[in-house]
Design a protein around this motif. Structure first.
Motif, PDB file in Angstrom:
ATOM      1  N   ALA A 153       0.798  -1.223   0.000  1.00 43.30           N
ATOM      2  CA  ALA A 153       0.000   0.000   0.000  1.00 43.30           C
ATOM      3  C   ALA A 153       0.831   1.275   0.000  1.00 43.30           C
ATOM      4  N   GLN A 154       2.087   1.170   0.424  1.00 45.37           N
ATOM      5  CA  GLN A 154       2.905   2.382   0.428  1.00 45.37           C
ATOM      6  C   GLN A 154       3.169   2.901  -0.979  1.00 45.37           C
ATOM      7  N   LYS A 155       2.951   2.061  -1.981  1.00 49.35           N
ATOM      8  CA  LYS A 155       3.153   2.478  -3.372  1.00 49.35           C
ATOM      9  C   LYS A 155       1.856   2.913  -4.047  1.00 49.35           C
ATOM     10  N   TRP A 156       0.732   2.833  -3.335  1.00 50.35           N
ATOM     11  CA  TRP A 156      -0.541   3.259  -3.913  1.00 50.35           C
ATOM     12  C   TRP A 156      -0.662   4.776  -3.920  1.00 50.35           C
ATOM     13  N   ASP A 157      -1.593   5.264  -4.737  1.00 54.35           N
ATOM     14  CA  ASP A 157      -1.909   6.694  -4.654  1.00 54.35           C
ATOM     15  C   ASP A 157      -2.869   6.926  -3.492  1.00 54.35           C
ATOM     16  N   GLY A 158      -3.040   8.175  -3.118  1.00 53.19           N
ATOM     17  CA  GLY A 158      -3.843   8.514  -1.955  1.00 53.19           C
ATOM     18  C   GLY A 158      -5.292   8.068  -2.075  1.00 53.19           C
ATOM     19  N   GLU A 159      -5.868   8.147  -3.257  1.00 60.11           N
ATOM     20  CA  GLU A 159      -7.262   7.775  -3.429  1.00 60.11           C
ATOM     21  C   GLU A 159      -7.474   6.280  -3.230  1.00 60.11           C
ATOM     22  N   THR A 160      -6.544   5.454  -3.700  1.00 64.33           N
ATOM     23  CA  THR A 160      -6.659   4.011  -3.498  1.00 64.33           C
ATOM     24  C   THR A 160      -6.570   3.675  -2.015  1.00 64.33           C
ATOM     25  N   ARG A 161      -5.662   4.325  -1.298  1.00 61.64           N
ATOM     26  CA  ARG A 161      -5.557   4.081   0.144  1.00 61.64           C
ATOM     27  C   ARG A 161      -6.824   4.510   0.864  1.00 61.64           C
ATOM     28  N   ARG A 162      -7.419   5.621   0.439  1.00 63.60           N
ATOM     29  CA  ARG A 162      -8.654   6.095   1.066  1.00 63.60           C
ATOM     30  C   ARG A 162      -9.792   5.097   0.842  1.00 63.60           C
ATOM     31  N   ARG A 163      -9.891   4.564  -0.370  1.00 63.24           N
ATOM     32  CA  ARG A 163     -10.930   3.574  -0.654  1.00 63.24           C
ATOM     33  C   ARG A 163     -10.716   2.300   0.157  1.00 63.24           C
ATOM     34  N   PHE A 164      -9.463   1.890   0.275  1.00 62.38           N
ATOM     35  CA  PHE A 164      -9.138   0.690   1.052  1.00 62.38           C
ATOM     36  C   PHE A 164      -9.553   0.859   2.508  1.00 62.38           C
ATOM     37  N   ALA A 165      -9.264   2.019   3.079  1.00 63.46           N
ATOM     38  CA  ALA A 165      -9.546   2.264   4.499  1.00 63.46           C
ATOM     39  C   ALA A 165     -11.033   2.350   4.787  1.00 63.46           C
ATOM     40  N   ASN A 166     -11.853   2.594   3.762  1.00 68.79           N
ATOM     41  CA  ASN A 166     -13.289   2.770   3.964  1.00 68.79           C
ATOM     42  C   ASN A 166     -14.123   1.724   3.229  1.00 68.79           C
ATOM     43  N   ASP A 167     -13.497   0.676   2.751  1.00 69.72           N
ATOM     44  CA  ASP A 167     -14.202  -0.364   2.009  1.00 69.72           C
ATOM     45  C   ASP A 167     -14.966  -1.272   2.985  1.00 69.72           C
ATOM     46  N   PRO A 168     -16.295  -1.369   2.855  1.00 71.22           N
ATOM     47  CA  PRO A 168     -17.066  -2.234   3.767  1.00 71.22           C
ATOM     48  C   PRO A 168     -16.597  -3.685   3.769  1.00 71.22           C
ATOM     49  N   LEU A 169     -16.007  -4.139   2.670  1.00 68.49           N
ATOM     50  CA  LEU A 169     -15.489  -5.504   2.629  1.00 68.49           C
ATOM     51  C   LEU A 169     -14.414  -5.715   3.682  1.00 68.49           C
ATOM     52  N   ASN A 170     -13.687  -4.654   4.007  1.00 71.86           N
ATOM     53  CA  ASN A 170     -12.551  -4.750   4.923  1.00 71.86           C
ATOM     54  C   ASN A 170     -12.889  -4.266   6.328  1.00 71.86           C
ATOM     55  N   LEU A 171     -14.172  -4.060   6.623  1.00 72.16           N
ATOM     56  CA  LEU A 171     -14.562  -3.472   7.901  1.00 72.16           C
ATOM     57  C   LEU A 171     -15.562  -4.340   8.632  1.00 72.16           C
ATOM     58  N   LEU A 172     -15.365  -4.478   9.957  1.00 73.53           N
ATOM     59  CA  LEU A 172     -16.272  -5.239  10.814  1.00 73.53           C
ATOM     60  C   LEU A 172     -16.422  -4.534  12.160  1.00 73.53           C
ATOM     61  N   ALA A 173     -17.637  -4.510  12.677  1.00 72.65           N
ATOM     62  CA  ALA A 173     -17.851  -4.079  14.059  1.00 72.65           C
ATOM     63  C   ALA A 173     -17.520  -5.259  14.971  1.00 72.65           C
ATOM     64  N   VAL A 174     -16.602  -5.031  15.915  1.00 72.99           N
ATOM     65  CA  VAL A 174     -16.114  -6.129  16.757  1.00 72.99           C
ATOM     66  C   VAL A 174     -15.876  -5.637  18.186  1.00 72.99           C
ATOM     67  N   ASP A 175     -15.678  -6.575  19.080  1.00 71.96           N
ATOM     68  CA  ASP A 175     -15.331  -6.255  20.465  1.00 71.96           C
ATOM     69  C   ASP A 175     -14.031  -5.448  20.511  1.00 71.96           C
ATOM     70  N   ALA A 176     -14.087  -4.288  21.160  1.00 77.38           N
ATOM     71  CA  ALA A 176     -12.952  -3.362  21.150  1.00 77.38           C
ATOM     72  C   ALA A 176     -11.701  -3.956  21.787  1.00 77.38           C
ATOM     73  N   ALA A 177     -11.851  -4.584  22.955  1.00 74.37           N
ATOM     74  CA  ALA A 177     -10.684  -5.112  23.663  1.00 74.37           C
ATOM     75  C   ALA A 177      -9.968  -6.173  22.834  1.00 74.37           C
ATOM     76  N   THR A 178     -10.724  -7.033  22.194  1.00 71.12           N
ATOM     77  CA  THR A 178     -10.111  -8.085  21.370  1.00 71.12           C
ATOM     78  C   THR A 178      -9.424  -7.482  20.155  1.00 71.12           C
ATOM     79  N   ASN A 179     -10.051  -6.474  19.569  1.00 72.53           N
ATOM     80  CA  ASN A 179      -9.457  -5.810  18.416  1.00 72.53           C
ATOM     81  C   ASN A 179      -8.131  -5.136  18.768  1.00 72.53           C
ATOM     82  N   ARG A 180      -8.043  -4.569  19.948  1.00 68.54           N
ATOM     83  CA  ARG A 180      -6.779  -3.920  20.357  1.00 68.54           C
ATOM     84  C   ARG A 180      -5.670  -4.958  20.507  1.00 68.54           C
ATOM     85  N   ARG A 181      -6.044  -6.162  20.946  1.00 73.08           N
ATOM     86  CA  ARG A 181      -5.038  -7.221  21.057  1.00 73.08           C
ATOM     87  C   ARG A 181      -4.570  -7.696  19.686  1.00 73.08           C
TER      88      ARG A 181
END
Length: 228
Positions: free
Chosen positions: A144-172
């Protein structure tokens, strides 16, 4: 002498029988394909998709900052709501809003993917995180360090890559990949790894050799698991 010759003949017949059995078409050998060892993964499965991922070593984390993936939780789909609230609405039950339609005030994660438990969400003192299934830092070190800014923005906000989860477990979990972290909820591991494979395939994020092996180990237990 006659007895000796009969003994030799019997031994020769026994050896011949063993050779014939070992080489017969029904023998369970790698060459004959007997058993499940070496059987290719079915097309369209997450297990087969693992072999389409590029395998490389992890690059240095140098230069990684969350801001390189854009401002957090922007409204990428133009519905007037930030991505965080979109995922909360998707994953929580009994959702209530502070503004009628967008900002989630409360809700319940009835079956947390990572722990299998019930977790309450209250805005401002939340025990629920929105996790990047493929962590941003992990992606940064694997292309990802070689991507352009727009691709990184889409990646960070893509629902495919996002889940609501238990916070404590996620921090681990932190920025661990499949080789270093898997959900404590074993019943979710196949789905979790399949989602990681789907995300990495979609964006061309590579995997390390150890990560590929860990993915295959999990998915070997659910060989028909499809990509999300």
């Amino acid at each position: 002498m006659l007895t000796y010759r009969r003994t030799l003949a019997a031994s020769a017949l026994a050896v011949a029988a063993l050779v014939t059995t070992a080489c017969s078409p029904g023998a369970d050998t790698p060459e004959s394909g007997g058993g499940s060892a070496g059987k290719p993964a079915a097309r369209g499965t997450a297990l087969a998709a693992v072999d389409t991922l590029t395998v490389k070593g992890r690059a240095p984390k140098t230069g990684y900052e969350r801001e390189k993936f854009g401002r957090a939780w922007v409204d990428v789909d133009g519905n007037g709501c930030g991505t965080r609230d979109d995922i909360l609405k998707r994953d929580l039950a009994g959702v209530r809003f502070t503004d009628g339609h967008c900002k989630v005030a409360s809700g319940t994660l009835t079956d947390d993917p990572y722990t299998g438990t019930t977790v309450s969400y209250v805005r401002g003192r939340s025990k629920v995180d929105i996790d990047h299934v493929v962590a941003l830092s992990d992606a940064w070190q694997k292309g990802a360090q070689k991507w352009d800014g727009e691709t990184r923005r889409r990646f960070a906000n893509d629902p495919l890559n996002l889940l609501a989860v238990d916070a404590a477990t996620n921090r681990r979990k932190s920025d661990g990949d499949a080789a270093t972290w898997l959900p404590p909820n074993r019943a979710y591991r196949c789905t979790y790894v399949a989602r990681q494979v789907a995300v990495k395939k979609k964006y061309g994020v590579w995997v390390t050799g150890g990560e590929r092996d860990a993915m295959k180990k999990v998915l070997a237990g659910c060989p028909q698991q499809k990509l999300p």
